[in-house]
Design an enzyme around this catalytic site. Structure first.
Site, short mmCIF file in Angstrom:
data_model
loop_
_atom_site.label_atom_id
_atom_site.label_comp_id
_atom_site.label_asym_id
_atom_site.label_seq_id
_atom_site.Cartn_x
_atom_site.Cartn_y
_atom_site.Cartn_z
N ASN A 80 33.50 36.68 33.15
CA ASN A 80 34.92 37.05 33.19
C ASN A 80 35.84 35.97 32.63
O ASN A 80 37.06 36.10 32.68
CB ASN A 80 35.32 37.44 34.61
CG ASN A 80 34.64 38.73 35.02
OD1 ASN A 80 34.11 39.45 34.17
ND2 ASN A 80 34.63 39.02 36.30
N ARG A 117 35.70 47.92 29.33
CA ARG A 117 37.13 47.89 29.65
C ARG A 117 37.74 46.54 29.25
O ARG A 117 38.90 46.46 28.83
CB ARG A 117 37.30 48.13 31.14
CG ARG A 117 38.64 47.79 31.63
CD ARG A 117 38.77 47.84 33.12
NE ARG A 117 39.96 47.15 33.50
CZ ARG A 117 41.19 47.60 33.29
NH1 ARG A 117 41.34 48.77 32.74
NH2 ARG A 117 42.24 46.91 33.63
N CYS A 122 36.88 53.61 35.55
CA CYS A 122 35.44 53.44 35.72
C CYS A 122 35.14 53.80 37.16
O CYS A 122 36.01 54.24 37.90
CB CYS A 122 35.02 52.01 35.40
SG CYS A 122 35.62 50.87 36.62
N ARG A 176 41.66 51.66 37.14
CA ARG A 176 41.81 50.52 36.21
C ARG A 176 43.05 50.74 35.31
O ARG A 176 42.96 50.76 34.09
CB ARG A 176 40.54 50.35 35.38
CG ARG A 176 39.26 50.31 36.17
CD ARG A 176 39.15 49.21 37.19
NE ARG A 176 39.05 47.88 36.63
CZ ARG A 176 37.90 47.30 36.28
NH1 ARG A 176 36.79 47.94 36.40
NH2 ARG A 176 37.88 46.08 35.78
N ASP A 178 49.42 49.64 33.82
CA ASP A 178 50.89 49.63 33.94
C ASP A 178 51.46 48.21 34.03
O ASP A 178 52.50 47.91 33.45
CB ASP A 178 51.31 50.48 35.14
CG ASP A 178 50.58 50.04 36.42
OD1 ASP A 178 51.24 49.90 37.46
OD2 ASP A 178 49.36 49.82 36.37
N VAL A 208 41.08 45.34 46.78
CA VAL A 208 41.43 45.14 45.37
C VAL A 208 41.22 46.42 44.55
O VAL A 208 42.07 46.79 43.73
CB VAL A 208 40.62 43.97 44.77
CG1 VAL A 208 40.91 43.79 43.29
CG2 VAL A 208 40.94 42.68 45.53
C1 EPZ Z 1 38.89 41.47 36.46
O1 EPZ Z 1 39.15 42.85 36.27
C2 EPZ Z 1 37.38 41.32 36.43
N1 EPZ Z 1 36.86 41.79 35.14
C3 EPZ Z 1 36.75 42.15 37.55
O2 EPZ Z 1 35.34 41.87 37.53
C4 EPZ Z 1 37.32 41.67 38.88
O3 EPZ Z 1 36.79 42.47 39.91
C5 EPZ Z 1 38.84 41.77 38.85
O4 EPZ Z 1 39.37 41.03 37.75
C6 EPZ Z 1 39.47 41.24 40.14
O5 EPZ Z 1 39.08 39.92 40.33
C7 EPZ Z 1 36.97 40.97 34.06
O6 EPZ Z 1 37.53 39.89 34.14
C8 EPZ Z 1 36.35 41.48 32.78
P1 EPZ Z 1 42.77 43.32 37.96
P2 EPZ Z 1 40.67 43.35 35.99
O7 EPZ Z 1 43.67 43.60 36.81
O8 EPZ Z 1 41.38 42.34 35.17
C9 EPZ Z 1 44.89 47.29 39.57
C10 EPZ Z 1 33.05 42.36 37.50
O9 EPZ Z 1 32.29 42.92 38.30
N2 EPZ Z 1 45.71 47.23 38.35
O10 EPZ Z 1 42.95 42.08 38.76
O11 EPZ Z 1 40.60 44.74 35.50
C11 EPZ Z 1 43.44 47.62 39.23
O12 EPZ Z 1 43.27 49.01 39.10
C12 EPZ Z 1 34.42 42.95 37.24
O13 EPZ Z 1 32.77 41.32 36.85
C13 EPZ Z 1 46.76 48.13 38.21
O14 EPZ Z 1 46.98 48.98 39.06
O15 EPZ Z 1 41.23 43.33 37.49
C14 EPZ Z 1 42.70 47.05 40.42
O16 EPZ Z 1 42.73 47.99 41.48
C15 EPZ Z 1 34.69 44.19 38.07
N3 EPZ Z 1 47.52 48.07 37.08
C16 EPZ Z 1 43.54 45.82 40.79
O17 EPZ Z 1 44.82 46.01 40.17
C17 EPZ Z 1 47.30 47.13 36.10
O18 EPZ Z 1 48.05 47.12 35.10
C18 EPZ Z 1 42.95 44.50 40.29
O19 EPZ Z 1 42.78 44.62 38.90
C19 EPZ Z 1 46.24 46.22 36.27
C20 EPZ Z 1 45.46 46.27 37.41
#
Ligand code: EPZ
Length: 430
Positions: A28, A97, A121, A126, A129, A332
């Protein structure tokens, strides 16, 4: 009946697990470093790159944009002198993604981007916004059509004060990368604090950016005009390390995860201790062992430095054989308990109620054929197999290959009775 083949992981439980495992570079982080390299023309050398399928896909993505990536062992070279495109194809984004991480870099370099919208996914919708709202504050205009996001900067990319509704890792990264080339100062409040954010910010500063506050809730970015290539070593993967530490805690250890900063795992280490493990650390390793029963523990997943959601399934395996009841709350992602439903096939007593999983510890799991549905859940099914009675066969292991280099080989070196095999499956094996 047509006969198909598929690769599976077969585990025979019961072996003690101990020894030292070399942890690779963080998935990541490296995916974002590769995206960030698009922002400056030149030749980048990145070391400690994990050989995982997500890195292969990100290489395809940036090569589609004009970069030339090559990898020898764990060292990657990226030549970005030929980067001249700003559109990513759906077929690649659909595979991973994290391709959305090129959005900020392309806006910074070209003032525009056309990125396929990643689908949801299995762990959640994911959404994007927060990425979009944050970038709009810098003067980016968005429209989406035919499954693509079209970003354009009609005027100047300018600094702004942005407060994220949630410390989204991806939104923080895309905003930070775009802000590097914005005119003026950008402050990001409620920023994500993950170690991978710090690794990316350090990489950008090595490229000539001026970023402060990474790792804290407020990141400040002073826009700069010029960026250049750099060399960098990827931070150790705290989630791979945590996965192996759970293997050691489940099967007794002592197991040493080498190549990770213990400070990046402090919450997980605290929970391991709470559940009855003994921990020793050095500046780049963590050693775990366990002699007594596993003690139940209530766990809340939270943004860093809270307990990492990416270790939730792995720690659930410990709760499954603890002496008593544990409650794991997933704060999360909206749907990250698929592992819980699959592991009940092995005799686990897990009841999912919304964001909570209620786990009643059992004395023994029994091996069974199981399917992984996501990266971390798949890794956790193999961990469950290590302690189950008899054979566990994990299928859909392409999920595991996305984020773990040689997971089976590393477990075998630690004493596990685990193999990777190609088996014939007919259409009946649904
Ligand atoms: C990163 O995903 C990691 N992936 C994830 O790891 C990790 O679980 C996550 O951060 C949280 O630590 C990578 O870095 C490639 P977020 P990301 O934006 O960036 C919501 C693994 O197993 N959200 O912090 O997608 C979202 O739906 C993966 O290695 C919105 O609603 O995580 C989620 O519920 C899985 N709107 C929460 O926030 C947005 O615009 C956290 O998402 C963005 C996110």
């Amino acid at each position: 009946m047509p006969v198909k083949t598929e690769e599976v992981i077969k585990v025979i439980g019961g072996n003690p697990i101990s020894g030292t495992v070399q942890i690779g570079g963080a998935k990541n982080s490296v995916l974002k470093l590769m995206a960030a390299s698009l922002m400056a023309p030149g030749v980048f050398h990145i070391d400690n790159v994990p050989r995982i399928s997500d890195v292969e896909i990100m290489s395809e993505v940036i090569d589609t944009l004009g970069a030339k990536t090559s990898i020898q062992g764990h060292s990657m070279t990226i030549d970005t002198t030929g980067v001249d495109k700003y559109e990513t194809p759906y077929k690649l984004v659909a595979k991973m993604r994290a391709s959305i991480s090129v959005l900020g870099p392309l806006i910074a370099k070209f003032g525009k981007a056309k990125v396929a919208m990643p689908g949801g996914c299995r762990i959640g919708s994911r959404k994007l916004d927060m990425h979009i709202a944050a970038l709009e504050a810098l003067g980016v205009e968005f429209e989406s059509e035919h499954g693509y996001i079209n970003a354009n900067v009609p005027g100047k990319l300018h600094g702004a004060d942005v407060t994220l509704d949630f410390p989204s890792v991806g939104a923080t990264e895309n905003l930070m990368m775009a802000a590097v080339k914005a005119e003026g100062t950008t402050t990001i409040e409620n920023a994500a604090r993950e170690p991978e954010i710090c690794d990316l910010a350090n990489f950008l500063n090595e490229m000539g950016a001026n970023i402060k506050g990474m790792g804290s809730p407020v990141i400040t970015v002073e826009g700069v005009n010029e960026l250049h290539s750099t060399d960098h070593t990827v931070v150790g993967d705290r989630i791979e390390a945590g996965t192996f530490l759970v293997a050691g805690a489940l099967c007794g250890g002592p197991l040493t995860a080498k190549g990770v900063d213990p400070n990046n795992l402090s919450r997980a280490i605290a929970v391991l201790k709470h559940m009855g493990a003994e921990i020793d650390v050095t500046e780049d390793s963590v050693t775990v062992s366990r002699h007594g029963d596993i003690i139940p523990c209530d766990i809340q997943t939270l943004p860093h430095p809270g307990f990492p959601t990416d270790l939730q399934a792995q720690f659930m395996v410990m709760a499954i054989i603890a002496k008593g009841r544990s409650v794991i709350t997933e704060n999360v992602f909206e749907n990250r308990f698929m592992f819980a439903s699959e592991v009940t096939r092995m005799g686990a007593d897990v009841r999912v109620d919304g964001h909570h999983a209620i786990i009643e510890g059992v004395d023994q799991l029994s091996g069974a054929p199981v399917q992984s549905s996501d990266l971390r859940g798949g890794a956790a099914l193999v961990l469950a197999g290590l302690i189950a009675d008899g054979e566990t066969v994990v299928s859909q292991i392409e999920h595991i290959d996305r984020g773990y280099e040689d997971y089976v080989g590393k477990l075998r070196k630690l004493g596990a009775n685990v193999v990777r095999e190609t088996i014939e499956t007919s259409d009946d094996d649904i």
